[in-house]
Design an enzyme around this catalytic site. Structure first.
Site, short mmCIF file in Angstrom:
data_model
loop_
_atom_site.label_atom_id
_atom_site.label_comp_id
_atom_site.label_asym_id
_atom_site.label_seq_id
_atom_site.Cartn_x
_atom_site.Cartn_y
_atom_site.Cartn_z
N SER A 179 0.85 -1.19 0.00
CA SER A 179 0.00 0.00 0.00
C SER A 179 0.89 1.25 0.00
CB SER A 179 -0.95 -0.05 1.20
OG SER A 179 -1.99 0.88 1.06
N MET A 180 0.69 2.18 0.93
CA MET A 180 1.58 3.34 0.99
C MET A 180 3.03 2.89 1.05
SD MET A 180 2.05 6.28 3.97
CE MET A 180 3.15 5.30 5.01
#
Length: 262
Positions: free
Chosen positions: A97-98
């Site tokens: 994700s991030m």
């Protein structure tokens, strides 16, 4: 090479030691996450692989450290510590994700610093040219909690933040800062990585399509692979997926080791 030569720092925490690692895998957590996001996955790797996690400020034992709202600064801080490790330690990088975007930006800085990255693994995240248009970080806590529920494998586990204001007060500032980092990130074009890339994505991730994950191939000058799994955004936390995820990584790391020996 001996594992004690790999010094842990405020940013780098050992999750799995190895007396003579052929590769060290460094894992960047998702937004709002911490090194514990990879504790289970780390134990899946066999002899020859040491695993470290990146601990962002503003959570767990770094709760008193000011969160960093700029994604490239997170990458810069982690890369600085990685570049301080002995250069003969083969390094691979993983992010979800991030954390995938932070991992990519860290890999850019590690390579620019004269160190090889054996492999980059990016999970649950579109390629860097993708620009987030939402501004959840500017909204109320209710919006943040709703977004966490939307992405969670178990939304009920997030609802406690509605019922426990004290817990929300501890957790949400780091989450908000991470969403700000993601939502304000803009990729600065440059040379593709020398490291090969493997993109991992699930078939029901509301944040990343298989096509978007495939665009990561444009960010490496060498090999690219795409691995798909069942589940939602946090597919890699599902017990049935952990062995398959570790197998994908293990095969790529073995290929990197083989390539160095040829």
């Amino acid at each position: 090479m001996s594992a004690h030569r790999l010094a842990g720092t405020a940013w780098l925490r050992e999750l799995k030691s190895d007396p003579a690692p052929a590769t060290v895998l460094v894992c960047f957590p998702p937004g709002g996450g911490s090194v514990t996001a990879y504790r289970v996955l780390a134990q899946r790797f066999g002899q020859g692989t040491a695993v470290f996690g990146v601990q962002y400020p503003g959570r767990q034992d770094r709760i008193g450290d000011t969160p960093v709202p700029v994604l490239t600064e997170l990458a810069e801080r982690a890369a600085t510590d990685l570049l301080a490790w002995p250069k003969d330690v083969p390094l691979a990088i993983f992010g979800h994700s991030m954390g995938a975007t932070v991992a990519y930006e860290a890999a850019r800085r590690v390579e620019a610093g004269g160190r090889e990255v054996a492999h980059l693994f990016v999970s649950g995240r579109p390629a860097p040219e993708f620009e987030v248009t939402e501004r959840i970080h500017e909204g109320p806590d209710e919006d943040l909690i709703a977004e966490l529920e939307r992405l969670s494998n178990d939304p009920a586990s997030v609802r406690i933040l509605r019922d426990e204001p004290g817990l929300a007060e501890l957790v949400l500032p780091a989450v908000r800062t991470d969403y700000r980092a993601v939502e304000t990130y803009r990729h600065q074009p440059g040379a593709p990585l020398r490291a090969p890339i493997t993109a991992l994505v699930s078939d029901a991730d509301p944040t990343t399509t298989t096509e978007q994950a495939g665009h990561w191939r444009e960010y490496t000058a060498t090999g690219f692979d795409l691995a798909t799994f069942s589940g939602g955004h946090f597919y890699l936390d599902l017990p049935e997926n952990v062995p398959a995820v570790s197998d994908v990584i293990t095969r790529a790391l073995a290929a990197a080791v083989q390539g160095r020996s040829n």
